[in-house]
Scaffold this motif. Structure first.
Motif, PDB file in Angstrom:
ATOM      1  N   ARG A  39      16.779  14.652  -4.561  1.00 20.38           N
ATOM      2  CA  ARG A  39      16.471  14.446  -3.084  1.00 20.38           C
ATOM      3  C   ARG A  39      16.491  13.073  -3.275  1.00 20.38           C
ATOM      4  O   ARG A  39      15.188  13.084  -2.034  1.00 20.38           O
ATOM      5  N   ALA A  40      16.274  12.093  -4.456  1.00 18.21           N
ATOM      6  CA  ALA A  40      16.090  10.910  -4.613  1.00 18.21           C
ATOM      7  C   ALA A  40      15.976   9.810  -3.473  1.00 18.21           C
ATOM      8  O   ALA A  40      16.778   9.451  -2.453  1.00 18.21           O
ATOM      9  N   ASP A  41      14.415   9.112  -3.957  1.00 17.43           N
ATOM     10  CA  ASP A  41      15.020   8.114  -1.987  1.00 17.43           C
ATOM     11  C   ASP A  41      15.667   7.044  -3.164  1.00 17.43           C
ATOM     12  O   ASP A  41      16.003   5.938  -2.534  1.00 17.43           O
ATOM     13  N   LEU A  42      14.818   6.737  -4.260  1.00 22.97           N
ATOM     14  CA  LEU A  42      15.676   5.335  -4.876  1.00 22.97           C
ATOM     15  C   LEU A  42      16.137   6.116  -6.821  1.00 22.97           C
ATOM     16  O   LEU A  42      15.279   6.607  -7.598  1.00 22.97           O
ATOM     17  N   VAL A  43      17.359   4.970  -7.212  1.00 24.87           N
ATOM     18  CA  VAL A  43      17.757   5.272  -8.381  1.00 24.87           C
ATOM     19  C   VAL A  43      17.540   4.163  -9.326  1.00 24.87           C
ATOM     20  O   VAL A  43      17.576   2.442  -8.953  1.00 24.87           O
ATOM     21  N   LEU A  44      16.552   3.698  -9.692  1.00 22.82           N
ATOM     22  CA  LEU A  44      16.352   2.567 -11.203  1.00 22.82           C
ATOM     23  C   LEU A  44      17.021   2.909 -12.972  1.00 22.82           C
ATOM     24  O   LEU A  44      16.758   3.695 -13.437  1.00 22.82           O
ATOM     25  N   ALA A  45      16.452   2.115 -13.390  1.00 21.13           N
ATOM     26  CA  ALA A  45      17.451   2.222 -14.709  1.00 21.13           C
ATOM     27  C   ALA A  45      16.605   0.621 -15.295  1.00 21.13           C
ATOM     28  O   ALA A  45      16.450  -0.356 -14.609  1.00 21.13           O
ATOM     29  N   GLU A  96       0.713  -1.183   0.025  1.00 16.06           N
ATOM     30  CA  GLU A  96       0.008   0.454  -0.139  1.00 16.06           C
ATOM     31  C   GLU A  96       0.763   1.161   0.161  1.00 16.06           C
ATOM     32  O   GLU A  96       0.561   2.036  -0.787  1.00 16.06           O
ATOM     33  N   ALA A  97       1.540   1.157   0.427  1.00 17.69           N
ATOM     34  CA  ALA A  97       3.211   2.643   1.027  1.00 17.69           C
ATOM     35  C   ALA A  97       3.269   3.505  -0.901  1.00 17.69           C
ATOM     36  O   ALA A  97       3.808   1.784  -1.779  1.00 17.69           O
ATOM     37  N   ARG A  98       2.869   4.374  -1.317  1.00 15.82           N
ATOM     38  CA  ARG A  98       3.498   5.013  -1.987  1.00 15.82           C
ATOM     39  C   ARG A  98       3.969   6.191  -2.142  1.00 15.82           C
ATOM     40  O   ARG A  98       4.506   6.179  -3.398  1.00 15.82           O
ATOM     41  N   ASP A  99       4.719   6.056  -1.095  1.00 13.00           N
ATOM     42  CA  ASP A  99       5.936   7.495  -0.924  1.00 13.00           C
ATOM     43  C   ASP A  99       6.994   7.601  -1.125  1.00 13.00           C
ATOM     44  O   ASP A  99       7.604   7.072  -0.293  1.00 13.00           O
ATOM     45  N   LEU A 100       7.520   7.583  -2.330  1.00 10.00           N
ATOM     46  CA  LEU A 100       9.064   7.417  -2.163  1.00 10.00           C
ATOM     47  C   LEU A 100       8.985   8.217  -3.810  1.00 10.00           C
ATOM     48  O   LEU A 100       8.506   8.420  -4.981  1.00 10.00           O
ATOM     49  N   ARG A 101      10.122   9.134  -3.983  1.00  6.25           N
ATOM     50  CA  ARG A 101      10.904   9.911  -5.345  1.00  6.25           C
ATOM     51  C   ARG A 101      11.737   8.264  -5.663  1.00  6.25           C
ATOM     52  O   ARG A 101      12.965   8.777  -5.017  1.00  6.25           O
ATOM     53  N   PHE A 105       3.735   3.206 -12.950  1.00  5.67           N
ATOM     54  CA  PHE A 105       3.615   3.937 -11.620  1.00  5.67           C
ATOM     55  C   PHE A 105       2.561   4.359 -11.615  1.00  5.67           C
ATOM     56  O   PHE A 105       2.252   4.476 -11.179  1.00  5.67           O
ATOM     57  N   ARG A 106       1.967   4.844 -13.058  1.00  6.35           N
ATOM     58  CA  ARG A 106       1.098   5.742 -12.176  1.00  6.35           C
ATOM     59  C   ARG A 106      -0.805   4.803 -12.439  1.00  6.35           C
ATOM     60  O   ARG A 106      -1.185   5.113 -11.506  1.00  6.35           O
ATOM     61  N   ALA A 107      -0.206   3.848 -13.226  1.00  5.82           N
ATOM     62  CA  ALA A 107      -1.738   2.850 -12.533  1.00  5.82           C
ATOM     63  C   ALA A 107      -1.441   1.824 -11.579  1.00  5.82           C
ATOM     64  O   ALA A 107      -2.890   2.181 -11.126  1.00  5.82           O
ATOM     65  N   ALA A 108       0.007   2.172 -10.581  1.00  5.82           N
ATOM     66  CA  ALA A 108      -0.418   1.555  -9.563  1.00  5.82           C
ATOM     67  C   ALA A 108      -0.606   2.467  -8.470  1.00  5.82           C
ATOM     68  O   ALA A 108       0.065   2.468  -7.591  1.00  5.82           O
ATOM     69  N   GLY A 109      -0.070   3.974  -8.364  1.00  5.34           N
ATOM     70  CA  GLY A 109      -0.764   5.059  -7.690  1.00  5.34           C
ATOM     71  C   GLY A 109       0.994   5.559  -7.164  1.00  5.34           C
ATOM     72  O   GLY A 109       0.844   5.998  -5.659  1.00  5.34           O
ATOM     73  N   PHE A 110       1.218   5.364  -7.858  1.00  9.64           N
ATOM     74  CA  PHE A 110       3.120   6.233  -7.741  1.00  9.64           C
ATOM     75  C   PHE A 110       3.426   7.452  -8.092  1.00  9.64           C
ATOM     76  O   PHE A 110       2.588   6.964  -9.476  1.00  9.64           O
ATOM     77  N   GLU A 111       3.964   8.504  -7.804  1.00  6.65           N
ATOM     78  CA  GLU A 111       4.630   9.243  -8.830  1.00  6.65           C
ATOM     79  C   GLU A 111       5.304   9.442  -9.660  1.00  6.65           C
ATOM     80  O   GLU A 111       6.253   7.655  -9.420  1.00  6.65           O
ATOM     81  N   PRO A 112       5.069   9.269 -11.077  1.00  5.37           N
ATOM     82  CA  PRO A 112       6.107   8.714 -11.661  1.00  5.37           C
ATOM     83  C   PRO A 112       6.987   8.886 -11.582  1.00  5.37           C
ATOM     84  O   PRO A 112       7.977  10.307 -10.791  1.00  5.37           O
ATOM     85  N   PRO A 113       8.085   8.219 -11.698  1.00  8.67           N
ATOM     86  CA  PRO A 113       9.688   8.600 -11.898  1.00  8.67           C
ATOM     87  C   PRO A 113      10.428   9.815 -13.062  1.00  8.67           C
ATOM     88  O   PRO A 113       9.841  10.388 -13.132  1.00  8.67           O
ATOM     89  N   VAL A 114      11.260  10.268 -11.884  1.00 10.67           N
ATOM     90  CA  VAL A 114      11.579  11.982 -13.032  1.00 10.67           C
ATOM     91  C   VAL A 114      12.491  10.876 -13.869  1.00 10.67           C
ATOM     92  O   VAL A 114      13.783  10.516 -13.172  1.00 10.67           O
ATOM     93  N   ALA A 115      13.362  11.234 -14.979  1.00 15.04           N
ATOM     94  CA  ALA A 115      14.158  10.612 -16.167  1.00 15.04           C
ATOM     95  C   ALA A 115      15.165  11.593 -16.366  1.00 15.04           C
ATOM     96  O   ALA A 115      14.166  12.996 -15.858  1.00 15.04           O
ATOM     97  N   VAL A 116      15.867  10.578 -16.237  1.00 18.93           N
ATOM     98  CA  VAL A 116      18.015  11.532 -17.033  1.00 18.93           C
ATOM     99  C   VAL A 116      17.212  12.082 -17.831  1.00 18.93           C
ATOM    100  O   VAL A 116      16.760  11.700 -19.316  1.00 18.93           O
ATOM    101  N   VAL A 117      16.720  13.044 -18.946  1.00 18.44           N
ATOM    102  CA  VAL A 117      15.808  14.056 -19.890  1.00 18.44           C
ATOM    103  C   VAL A 117      17.423  13.486 -21.399  1.00 18.44           C
ATOM    104  O   VAL A 117      16.858  13.141 -22.585  1.00 18.44           O
TER     105      VAL A 117
END
Length: 558
Positions: free
Chosen positions: A290-296, A221-226, A244-256
């Motif tokens: 100040r992200a909580d997580l890095v994904l690739a 249920e937790a969704r608070d994550l940057r 991420f949007r469909a699951a209720g998370f804030e979308p990740p911020v992508a490397v432009v």
């Protein structure tokens, strides 16, 4: 995969090149080959024609260019014709592709050949992650699937991967049957193409079905994550964002600079999140946010890399084995019934201990998801150390219903890792704290890799021969207590080209040639039983791994 062959005389070589040129429908490779013929460049022609890309369980993968030892439209059309011959008329094949050079062209050539042979082809609507194709095969009830991708290979490469009707990659003997059928294909300009009414242009509904499946995974249920994210110029961004949007998370911020598909891969030397420097822009973005997580994701988004930002602006990238352990325990604790988890002979031994503690079955396979996915009934989670994961859930009757994707799924893995991290964040913790918890419960399992990329594959063959002739007696100051030659079937698995050394003090080294790249790969593990002081144990384990790497570098002389 590249095979071998003998040299040819200049006249024979030029005649073969002219024969290839006569059937080639691609103006780019025609121009390349015409120039080589006109110049009489026998060395370049020898490189393209002295051997061919061999079709195997990894399909085809190689450098773009003219000739049988390159990826091109002739090679792809021959592969499609071979697949059509094995399947037979009336069968249904789903086709996907990434955003590499020629991928869309190769996908449409495949559709043209298949429909011309009397099969029904369904084409995904645009470049999409490989797991969408793997999902679509079963979702649409198809008999097979094809995806055009070279995954994380260099920019000048492309590839061709085949899935069977169960949604998993082909295994023997199907690969040999397709290879033999390819060898029997004549000139491609004589193939019938484009039978009317047998091609379906798929729309976004198949992507929506995939998103519904991955958002039904055990996400809590937790969704608070940057999250800071990079698709490394591949095709993952749009699908990951939608998931991420469909699951209720804030979308990740992508490397432009890396967000949009770009076959040049201009910001990285190799478009692989495991390669040095590939994650630098994502790590910098995480510090800024100040992200909580890095994904690739890798370029076809079937793999997922995970990092935890640190207060000093750096990032601790997790190994595939560390992520595998976290995902495994999460999936096991969020599913019920008779279950199995599985990994490969080169992955950490941690998964077996987690499975034993939770009372679920454990399987160990040869490398490759084509084997992991076939580990046994009730498979609810599988992973390989090369950052590939398949996540399952409780989903009604039938073992197959547990896994939405019967292959690596970098989107589903990213989503599930985010769920684990968000749950930990609720109590002020991170994934690093969860790793320390596992080390105390199961022992610290520290793993690492050492890879040697070569220009000449014979160097790898020679190195493996030397090791078999004169096995090491010590590595990293530890006695070799047992040496397994996996080519003889030691260890009770099907034969494969690999060597496994068990070392005193609960350590292990596995050495094997890569199946997709010109590399010799070494997989190292050191286990320290249930340490009270986890940071010190990690430091000591890292020192041991470094010593092993130094010894292996000297031993292999590559």
């Amino acid at each position: 995969m590249t095979g071998t062959g003998g040299g040819q005389g200049g006249g024979d070589l030029l005649a073969e090149a002219r024969g290839w040129l006569a059937q080639d429908p691609d103006p780019d490779t025609r121009a390349e080959l015409s120039e080589l013929i006109d110049r009489g460049d026998l060395a370049a022609l020898e490189d393209r024609f002295r051997t061919k890309l061999e079709f195997g369980t990894a399909g085809l993968r190689g450098e773009l260019g003219a000739g049988p030892n390159r990826m091109n439209r002739v090679t792809v059309m021959r592969a499609a014709a071979g697949l059509a011959a094995v399947l037979g008329p009336g069968r249904h094949v789903v086709i996907g592709y990434d955003a590499r050079y020629k991928s869309d062209v190769f996908a449409r050539d495949t559709a043209a050949v298949l429909t011309g042979a009397g099969l029904h082809a369904s084409l995904l609507p645009h470049p999409l992650p490989t797991p969408v194709l793997a999902f679509a095969v079963r979702h649409l009830g198809a008999d097979a699937g094809v995806t055009v991708t070279a995954s994380h290979n260099p920019p000048r490469d492309n590839g061709y991967k085949v899935y069977w009707g169960d949604g998993s990659q082909i295994v023997p003997p199907v690969d040999a049957e397709i290879s033999a059928a390819i060898d029997a294909v004549g000139p491609v300009d004589r193939l019938p193409l484009h039978a009317p009414g047998t091609l379906t242009e798929l729309g976004e509904e198949v992507v929506a079905a995939y998103l519904a499946a991955v958002t039904s995974l055990p996400l809590g249920e937790a969704r608070d994550l940057r999250v800071a994210y990079t698709p490394l110029h591949g095709v993952g961004a749009a699908t990951l964002d939608a998931a991420f949007r469909a699951a209720g998370f804030e979308p990740p911020v992508a490397v432009v600079e890396q967000r949009d598909p770009d076959p040049r891969f201009p910001t990285v030397s190799f478009p692989n999140p495991e390669e040095p420097g590939a994650m630098d822009l994502a790590v910098a973005l995480a510090a800024k946010l100040r992200a909580d997580l890095v994904l690739a994701n890798d370029p076809d988004a079937d793999r997922c890399a995970v990092g935890v930002p640190l207060p000093d602006g750096t990032c601790r990238m997790l190994t595939g084995d560390e992520v595998g352990g976290l995902l495994a325990e999460h999936v096991i604790t969020h599913t019920t019934g008779d279950r199995m988890v599985a990994t490969t002979i080169v992955s950490s031994t941690l998964l077996g201990k987690i499975a034993q503690a939770h009372g679920v079955r454990y399987g160990e396979t040869l490398t490759g998801f084509k084997w992991i996915i076939r580990a046994g009934p009730g498979l609810v989670f599988g992973y390989e150390e090369a950052i590939g994961y398949s996540i399952g859930a409780d989903a009604g009757a039938g073992a197959d219903a547990r896994l939405p994707v019967r292959d690596k799924d970098g989107i589903g893995a990213a989503l599930t890792v985010a769920a684990i991290a968000a749950t930990a964040k609720r109590t002020g913790r991170t994934l690093l704290d969860l790793l320390d918890d596992q080390a105390r419960r199961y022992g610290l399992h520290a793993t690492s890799q050492l890879s040697f990329r070569v220009a000449d594959l014979s160097l790898i063959t020679a190195a493996m021969s030397r090791l078999r002739a004169t096995p090491p007696t010590t590595l990293g100051g530890r006695a070799v207590t047992r040496a397994d030659d996996l080519a003889r079937g030691d260890g009770g698995l099907p034969t494969t080209d690999g060597l496994r050394y068990h070392l005193a003090g609960d350590a292990r080294v596995v050495i094997r040639p890569s199946g997709t790249e010109p590399k010799l790969k070494c997989y190292l593990e050191v286990v320290i039983p249930a340490p009270d002081d986890v940071p010190t144990a990690r430091t000591n384990a890292t020192a041991t791994l470094d010593t092993l790497k130094t010894d292996l570098t000297t031993l292999l002389a590559l």
